[in-house]
Design an enzyme around this catalytic site. Structure first.
Site, short mmCIF file in Angstrom:
data_model
loop_
_atom_site.label_atom_id
_atom_site.label_comp_id
_atom_site.label_asym_id
_atom_site.label_seq_id
_atom_site.Cartn_x
_atom_site.Cartn_y
_atom_site.Cartn_z
N ASP A 167 44.57 77.96 13.30
CA ASP A 167 44.84 76.96 12.27
C ASP A 167 46.36 76.81 12.17
OD1 ASP A 167 45.29 75.61 9.85
OD2 ASP A 167 43.48 76.46 8.93
N ARG A 225 59.20 74.84 13.73
CA ARG A 225 60.11 75.94 13.38
C ARG A 225 59.92 77.12 14.32
NH1 ARG A 225 59.53 77.88 7.31
NH2 ARG A 225 57.60 78.75 8.14
N TYR A 257 48.04 60.43 2.66
CA TYR A 257 48.24 60.30 4.11
C TYR A 257 49.53 59.54 4.40
CZ TYR A 257 46.97 59.38 9.03
OH TYR A 257 46.95 59.30 10.41
N LYS A 261 52.70 61.11 6.43
CA LYS A 261 53.17 60.60 7.73
C LYS A 261 54.63 60.11 7.62
CE LYS A 261 49.54 61.55 10.23
NZ LYS A 261 49.59 62.56 11.31
#
Ligand SMILES: NC(=O)c1ccc[n+]([C@@H]2O[C@H](COP(=O)([O-])OP(=O)(O)OC[C@H]3O[C@@H](n4cnc5c(N)ncnc54)[C@H](O)[C@@H]3O)[C@@H](O)[C@H]2O)c1
Length: 352
Positions: A167, A225, A257, A261
């Site tokens: 995940d 990262r 959403y 985005k």
């Protein structure tokens, strides 16, 4: 749209519907499932054979073979053909059959490269992971769904694929992904993402907001990262994030959403600016409507009405391999001078 060639598996659905015999057998087949030729509207320009893969078992190769056999033999039901006008072609003219795009591999484009692809079990991620693997890359294929990854691996025997059930919102999962990649990470395709329930700011729940941000924003950020130290140490790398039409406009989805985005676009530009001099390119693709397994619901009548109006100029959905073509371009060395771009891969929707 019409064609003088005899109908075959390679003919466009629009050509089947424009032909009286083709129209009759197709209409009969659809009627058995309680449907009309209107269901083909979004995919009318595709060759009919593409439906076999896209329909996931609802329209089989045997059914296609039978349709072709029947039109060739003239084994056609009586009745009035459904007007081909139900397939609205006026705006693109009716004299020519549009050229159909098919994926053409660039052999060896990713040979010697290790690329992490998230969401590799389905849709755009699967198409991207597949293309990289078939072009010689070593793919770390990541998804939360073990079952989908198993199927991906089974379909790519002989390719260099490391399937990893993880995940992307989970720090331990992210650590396992980077560890599986090893000492060199040439590319990261951050594709896993989820939709919202199309609710506007006055109705969005904390649960929807947090879930969408956790996957689309936190997951994207965490994996970037995690790969940056390796890319800095090796002197470069390429990251492609997945934005959306909803990163470019306010009318393509719900507020969660859309905001998530836009955040992906911001992470992309910030990172491109900071790490460009270190040889790391960071870009995003903004796909238009694409045929995948992504689930969206309409939880708000208010937003549904407004968004559906805006969607009147939305282009037909494409298959995921058309978006993978854009993503792999940005990932590959051919994208050498492209950094910090949010590339609309939407057939021109964002130009409307
Ligand atoms: N389909 C479209 O029309 C469209 C349009 C614009 C943007 N997008 C974006 O494209 C990306 C891919 O979407 P898709 O349409 O291929 O969807 P999809 O649902 O077919 O595939 C997404 C995959 O991501 C996996 N996934 C979800 N959450 C995950 C997590 N936390 N960790 C790891 N894997 C996870 C799912 O199991 C699934 O296999 C998303 O970011 C989506 O927002 C899609």
């Amino acid at each position: 749209m019409s064609s003088t060639k005899p109908l075959s598996a390679d003919s466009a659905i629009a050509d089947w519907l424009a032909d009286p015999a083709g129209n009759a057998v197709l209409t009969e087949m659809l009627a058995q499932g309680g449907q009309t030729p209107d269901v083909f509207k979004p995919v009318r320009r595709l060759a009919i054979k593409r439906l076999v893969k896209m329909s996931r078992g609802a329209f089989t190769q045997e059914m296609l073979d039978d349709l072709v056999r029947r039109v060739v033999a003239g084994d056609v039901p009586d009745g009035t053909p459904v007007a081909a006008a139900s397939v609205d072609e006026e705006s693109i003219g009716d004299a020519v059959t549009l050229r159909e795009w098919t994926e053409r591999l660039d052999a060896g484009r990713f040979t010697g490269q290790t690329v992490i692809v998230t969401g590799a079990g389905s849709g755009i991620g699967r198409a991207t992971a597949s293309r990289i693997a078939r072009e010689g890359g070593r793919v770390i294929a990541v998804d939360v769904s073990q079952e989908r990854l198993d199927e991906f691996v089974a379909d790519h025997s002989g390719a260099d694929v490391v399937a990893l059930t993880a995940d992307i919102t989970d720090d331990a999962g992210v650590a396992r992904i980077v560890e599986a990649a090893g000492d060199t990470i040439d590319g990261l395709a951050n594709i896993a993402g989820i939709m919202d329930d199309m609710t506007p700011i006055g109705e969005v729940t904390d649960a929807v907001w947090q879930r969408v941000f956790r996957v689309n924003v936190d997951g994207t950020m965490k994996l970037m990262r995690a790969v940056i130290p390796t890319m800095l140490a090796q002197g470069g790398g390429s990251i492609v994030n997945t934005a959306s039409e909803a990163a470019l406009r306010g009318s393509a989805a719900g507020v969660a959403y859309t905001a998530s985005k836009h955040a992906v676009a911001g992470i992309t530009k910030s990172s491109a600016f900071i790490y460009g001099p270190n040889g790391i390119r960071v870009n995003a693709v903004a796909p238009g409507p694409t045929i995948t397994n992504i689930e969206a619901s309409f939880g708000s009548p208010l937003a549904a009405g407004r968004i559906q109006t805006a969607m009147a100029v939305m282009p037909d959905p494409v298959e995921a391999d058309a978006i993978a073509a854009s993503i792999t371009f940005l990932l590959s060395d051919d994208g050498v001078n492209v950094n910090g771009v949010i590339l609309a891969s939407d057939g021109g929707w964002s130009a409307a």
